[in-house]
Design an enzyme around this catalytic site. Structure first.
Site, PDB file in Angstrom:
ATOM      1  N   GLY A 132       0.842  -1.189   0.000  1.00 24.99           N
ATOM      2  CA  GLY A 132       0.000   0.000   0.000  1.00 24.99           C
ATOM      3  C   GLY A 132       0.873   1.231   0.000  1.00 24.99           C
ATOM      4  N   SER A 136       1.687  -0.582   8.526  1.00 27.22           N
ATOM      5  CA  SER A 136       2.426  -0.926   9.746  1.00 27.22           C
ATOM      6  C   SER A 136       1.480  -1.177  10.912  1.00 27.22           C
ATOM      7  CB  SER A 136       3.421   0.179  10.107  1.00 27.22           C
ATOM      8  OG  SER A 136       4.378   0.323   9.085  1.00 27.22           O
ATOM      9  N   GLY A 195      -1.681   2.690   6.365  1.00 28.57           N
ATOM     10  CA  GLY A 195      -2.001   1.904   7.549  1.00 28.57           C
ATOM     11  C   GLY A 195      -1.388   0.519   7.576  1.00 28.57           C
ATOM     12  N   SER A 218       2.212   5.085   1.114  1.00 26.49           N
ATOM     13  CA  SER A 218       2.644   5.697   2.360  1.00 26.49           C
ATOM     14  C   SER A 218       1.427   6.128   3.173  1.00 26.49           C
ATOM     15  CB  SER A 218       3.518   6.916   2.038  1.00 26.49           C
ATOM     16  OG  SER A 218       3.926   7.550   3.219  1.00 26.49           O
ATOM     17  N   SER A 219       1.465   5.876   4.463  1.00 27.63           N
ATOM     18  CA  SER A 219       0.421   6.286   5.410  1.00 27.63           C
ATOM     19  C   SER A 219      -0.927   5.614   5.160  1.00 27.63           C
ATOM     20  CB  SER A 219       0.273   7.814   5.436  1.00 27.63           C
ATOM     21  OG  SER A 219       1.489   8.416   5.825  1.00 27.63           O
ATOM     22  N   ASP A 244      10.381   0.429   5.406  1.00 29.78           N
ATOM     23  CA  ASP A 244      10.883   1.568   6.192  1.00 29.78           C
ATOM     24  C   ASP A 244      12.074   1.148   7.051  1.00 29.78           C
ATOM     25  OD1 ASP A 244       8.979   3.268   5.138  1.00 29.78           O
ATOM     26  OD2 ASP A 244       7.625   3.107   6.857  1.00 29.78           O
TER      27      ASP A 244
END
Length: 182
Positions: A10, A17, A15, A12-13, A37
């Site tokens: 997906g 992680s 969800g 960046s940001s 990351d």
């Protein structure tokens, strides 16, 4: 055969992680969560400033060079070796190259049983999360929200726009149980 690797792709940001941590809580086996990351954070600073490494433009574009690609290939090979040695892995990645990124993983994984999960999030929600985090280049989340999914095949997709991470983890866990015949 039981799934050994779950690949979450997906933007960046989106969800990924948070979803990976929720999966660790939901799944009965011990699963290691490893993110692209982590790879970027482990690189020397000179490789995170563009050039031959990875660079982040002011508009959110991400460019990767040959040194980054070589280290990413080594990282991928190492993760696959961990899976072959018996570790269950949740891999959180961003397929900047779409189909080519998935192909790189498919080639590396070979016959390792893998569940491919697309992690979607509305661009405006991902952009809001990005701004709240404060550790990302503005524009990266919106730019990647759809682009990382182009041409990528999934076994399952979850949308984190308004879904609790635990609900997404339960959806993935239910899919794993049904694929095993539990």
């Amino acid at each position: 055969m039981s799934v050994q690797v779950i690949v979450l792709n997906g933007g960046s940001s989106s969800g990924k992680s948070t979803l990976a941590r929720a999966l660790q809580d939901e799944l009965p086996e011990a699963w290691l969560s490893l993110s692209v990351d982590t790879l970027v954070d482990a690189m020397p600073a000179r490789l995170t400033a563009g050039g031959d490494g990875i660079g982040f433009a002011d508009d959110g574009a991400v460019d990767v060079g040959p040194d980054f690609t070589a280290l990413q290939d080594a990282w991928t090979t190492g993760l696959v070796a961990m899976a072959r040695a018996g570790a269950h892995l949740v891999v959180d990645d961003v397929f900047l190259g779409g189909t080519a990124s998935q192909r790189r993983w498919l080639d590396a994984l070979g016959d390792v049983p893998t569940l491919w999960v697309g992690v979607r999030c509305a661009p405006e929600v991902a952009a809001r999360r990005e701004a709240e985090r404060g550790d990302r280049v503005a524009g990266m989340a919106a730019r990647q929200a759809e682009a990382v999914h182009r041409g990528v095949g999934y076994d399952l997709e979850v949308d984190t726009t308004g879904t609790d991470p635990a609900d997404g983890a339960r959806t993935i866990a239910a899919h794993l149980r049904s694929s095993r015949g539990d």
